[in-house]
Design a protein around this motif. Structure first.
Motif, PDB file in Angstrom:
ATOM      1  N   ALA A 166       0.834  -1.208   0.000  1.00 28.02           N
ATOM      2  CA  ALA A 166       0.000   0.000   0.000  1.00 28.02           C
ATOM      3  C   ALA A 166       0.866   1.254   0.000  1.00 28.02           C
ATOM      4  N   CYS A 167       1.931   1.251   0.765  1.00 26.28           N
ATOM      5  CA  CYS A 167       2.838   2.406   0.787  1.00 26.28           C
ATOM      6  C   CYS A 167       3.496   2.598  -0.575  1.00 26.28           C
ATOM      7  N   THR A 168       3.927   1.506  -1.179  1.00 22.91           N
ATOM      8  CA  THR A 168       4.550   1.575  -2.503  1.00 22.91           C
ATOM      9  C   THR A 168       3.558   2.109  -3.525  1.00 22.91           C
ATOM     10  N   ASN A 169       2.340   1.597  -3.512  1.00 25.20           N
ATOM     11  CA  ASN A 169       1.329   2.061  -4.468  1.00 25.20           C
ATOM     12  C   ASN A 169       0.966   3.524  -4.229  1.00 25.20           C
ATOM     13  N   SER A 170       0.956   3.954  -2.990  1.00 19.78           N
ATOM     14  CA  SER A 170       0.684   5.361  -2.690  1.00 19.78           C
ATOM     15  C   SER A 170       1.762   6.251  -3.297  1.00 19.78           C
ATOM     16  N   ARG A 171       3.020   5.844  -3.160  1.00 16.93           N
ATOM     17  CA  ARG A 171       4.124   6.614  -3.746  1.00 16.93           C
ATOM     18  C   ARG A 171       4.016   6.636  -5.271  1.00 16.93           C
ATOM     19  N   ARG A 172       3.659   5.500  -5.855  1.00 13.86           N
ATOM     20  CA  ARG A 172       3.518   5.420  -7.317  1.00 13.86           C
ATOM     21  C   ARG A 172       2.409   6.358  -7.800  1.00 13.86           C
ATOM     22  N   ILE A 173       1.286   6.374  -7.125  1.00 14.11           N
ATOM     23  CA  ILE A 173       0.176   7.252  -7.508  1.00 14.11           C
ATOM     24  C   ILE A 173       0.613   8.715  -7.410  1.00 14.11           C
ATOM     25  N   ASN A 174       1.329   9.047  -6.343  1.00 14.63           N
ATOM     26  CA  ASN A 174       1.804  10.429  -6.159  1.00 14.63           C
ATOM     27  C   ASN A 174       2.770  10.864  -7.254  1.00 14.63           C
ATOM     28  N   HIS A 175       3.409   9.906  -7.921  1.00 16.26           N
ATOM     29  CA  HIS A 175       4.379  10.212  -8.977  1.00 16.26           C
ATOM     30  C   HIS A 175       3.854   9.861 -10.373  1.00 16.26           C
ATOM     31  N   GLY A 176       2.547   9.634 -10.481  1.00 16.72           N
ATOM     32  CA  GLY A 176       1.934   9.414 -11.780  1.00 16.72           C
ATOM     33  C   GLY A 176       2.124   8.027 -12.377  1.00 16.72           C
ATOM     34  N   ALA A 177       2.559   7.079 -11.570  1.00 18.59           N
ATOM     35  CA  ALA A 177       2.702   5.691 -12.052  1.00 18.59           C
ATOM     36  C   ALA A 177       1.482   4.891 -11.601  1.00 18.59           C
ATOM     37  N   GLY A 178       1.175   3.837 -12.314  1.00 16.77           N
ATOM     38  CA  GLY A 178       0.025   3.006 -11.956  1.00 16.77           C
ATOM     39  C   GLY A 178       0.303   2.127 -10.748  1.00 16.77           C
ATOM     40  N   GLN A 179      -0.775   1.678 -10.145  1.00 20.52           N
ATOM     41  CA  GLN A 179      -0.653   0.777  -9.003  1.00 20.52           C
ATOM     42  C   GLN A 179      -0.133  -0.578  -9.447  1.00 20.52           C
ATOM     43  N   LEU A 180       0.544  -1.242  -8.533  1.00 13.54           N
ATOM     44  CA  LEU A 180       1.040  -2.591  -8.765  1.00 13.54           C
ATOM     45  C   LEU A 180       0.069  -3.593  -8.158  1.00 13.54           C
ATOM     46  N   ALA A 181      -0.286  -4.607  -8.926  1.00 13.76           N
ATOM     47  CA  ALA A 181      -1.148  -5.675  -8.424  1.00 13.76           C
ATOM     48  C   ALA A 181      -0.293  -6.728  -7.725  1.00 13.76           C
ATOM     49  N   PRO A 182      -0.847  -7.381  -6.700  1.00 11.88           N
ATOM     50  CA  PRO A 182      -0.086  -8.448  -6.045  1.00 11.88           C
ATOM     51  C   PRO A 182       0.085  -9.648  -6.969  1.00 11.88           C
ATOM     52  N   SER A 183       1.223 -10.282  -6.865  1.00 12.18           N
ATOM     53  CA  SER A 183       1.534 -11.476  -7.648  1.00 12.18           C
ATOM     54  C   SER A 183       1.968 -12.579  -6.699  1.00 12.18           C
ATOM     55  N   LYS A 184       1.292 -13.700  -6.732  1.00  8.62           N
ATOM     56  CA  LYS A 184       1.628 -14.806  -5.836  1.00  8.62           C
ATOM     57  C   LYS A 184       3.049 -15.332  -6.065  1.00  8.62           C
ATOM     58  N   PRO A 185       3.480 -15.608  -7.309  1.00 12.74           N
ATOM     59  CA  PRO A 185       4.857 -16.085  -7.493  1.00 12.74           C
ATOM     60  C   PRO A 185       5.909 -15.078  -7.029  1.00 12.74           C
ATOM     61  N   LEU A 186       5.666 -13.785  -7.265  1.00 11.40           N
ATOM     62  CA  LEU A 186       6.631 -12.785  -6.824  1.00 11.40           C
ATOM     63  C   LEU A 186       6.635 -12.672  -5.301  1.00 11.40           C
ATOM     64  N   THR A 187       5.479 -12.815  -4.677  1.00 11.13           N
ATOM     65  CA  THR A 187       5.394 -12.811  -3.214  1.00 11.13           C
ATOM     66  C   THR A 187       6.130 -14.016  -2.634  1.00 11.13           C
ATOM     67  N   GLN A 188       5.960 -15.176  -3.245  1.00 13.92           N
ATOM     68  CA  GLN A 188       6.663 -16.369  -2.766  1.00 13.92           C
ATOM     69  C   GLN A 188       8.179 -16.187  -2.885  1.00 13.92           C
ATOM     70  N   ALA A 189       8.637 -15.615  -3.985  1.00 10.74           N
ATOM     71  CA  ALA A 189      10.063 -15.374  -4.173  1.00 10.74           C
ATOM     72  C   ALA A 189      10.582 -14.363  -3.153  1.00 10.74           C
ATOM     73  N   ALA A 190       9.811 -13.316  -2.881  1.00 13.68           N
ATOM     74  CA  ALA A 190      10.208 -12.297  -1.908  1.00 13.68           C
ATOM     75  C   ALA A 190      10.274 -12.883  -0.499  1.00 13.68           C
ATOM     76  N   ASN A 191       9.286 -13.673  -0.130  1.00 19.65           N
ATOM     77  CA  ASN A 191       9.283 -14.301   1.195  1.00 19.65           C
ATOM     78  C   ASN A 191      10.441 -15.279   1.359  1.00 19.65           C
ATOM     79  N   LEU A 192      10.780 -15.976   0.292  1.00 22.12           N
ATOM     80  CA  LEU A 192      11.902 -16.910   0.354  1.00 22.12           C
ATOM     81  C   LEU A 192      13.192 -16.170   0.713  1.00 22.12           C
ATOM     82  N   LEU A 193      13.460 -15.035   0.056  1.00 25.72           N
ATOM     83  CA  LEU A 193      14.689 -14.304   0.354  1.00 25.72           C
ATOM     84  C   LEU A 193      14.643 -13.693   1.749  1.00 25.72           C
ATOM     85  N   ALA A 194      13.513 -13.109   2.147  1.00 18.94           N
ATOM     86  CA  ALA A 194      13.411 -12.519   3.489  1.00 18.94           C
ATOM     87  C   ALA A 194      13.688 -13.577   4.559  1.00 18.94           C
TER      88      ALA A 194
END
Length: 129
Positions: A7-35
């Motif tokens: 939500a924070c990332t999407n808020s920053r994107r909206i403030n800078h004229g970029a579109g919102q990012l949709a959640p992606s399950k594979p990308l979330t799984q990859a991110a959680n693996l590294l964390a």
């Protein structure tokens, strides 16, 4: 935590004229693996303890080519609002967060370990799932 960072990332994107990012399950799984990997093995870096980079990790959960281009932000020792602010103050992290080529995101979080908190954002261009 993941929703707050997205939500924070999407808020920053909206403030800078970029579109919102949709959640992606594979990308979330990859991110959680590294964390989780950074917390468990006590390191901080984009290459996990087995030598895998972001593309390798995304490939474990989906097609690496399906999400090209890919980007990744990592941070440790912050809360969800603080991490978003810190990324925006760093030119490389900020560029990933505001990159208009990306349309999906995965956010990973792990609590504990050497740094206390670990955050990972994985960005891609691909199907919204």
């Amino acid at each position: 935590m993941e929703r707050k960072v997205r939500a924070c990332t999407n808020s920053r994107r909206i403030n800078h004229g970029a579109g919102q990012l949709a959640p992606s399950k594979p990308l979330t799984q990859a991110a959680n693996l590294l964390a989780s990997d950074m917390r468990r093995y006590g390191f901080f870096g984009h290459v996990d303890h087995r030598g895998r980079d972001v593309g390798d990790r995304v490939g474990m959960f989906g097609s690496r080519r399906r999400y090209q281009p890919l980007g990744e932000n990592i941070a440790a020792g912050y809360g969800p609002k603080g991490v978003c602010k810190a990324w925006m103050k760093s030119s490389g992290h900020r560029a990933n967060m505001l990159n208009r080529k990306y349309n999906v995101i995965g956010v990973g979080f792990a609590d504990g370990g050497k740094y206390g908190t670990y955050f990972v954002q994985v960005f891609g261009q691909g199907p919204r799932k």
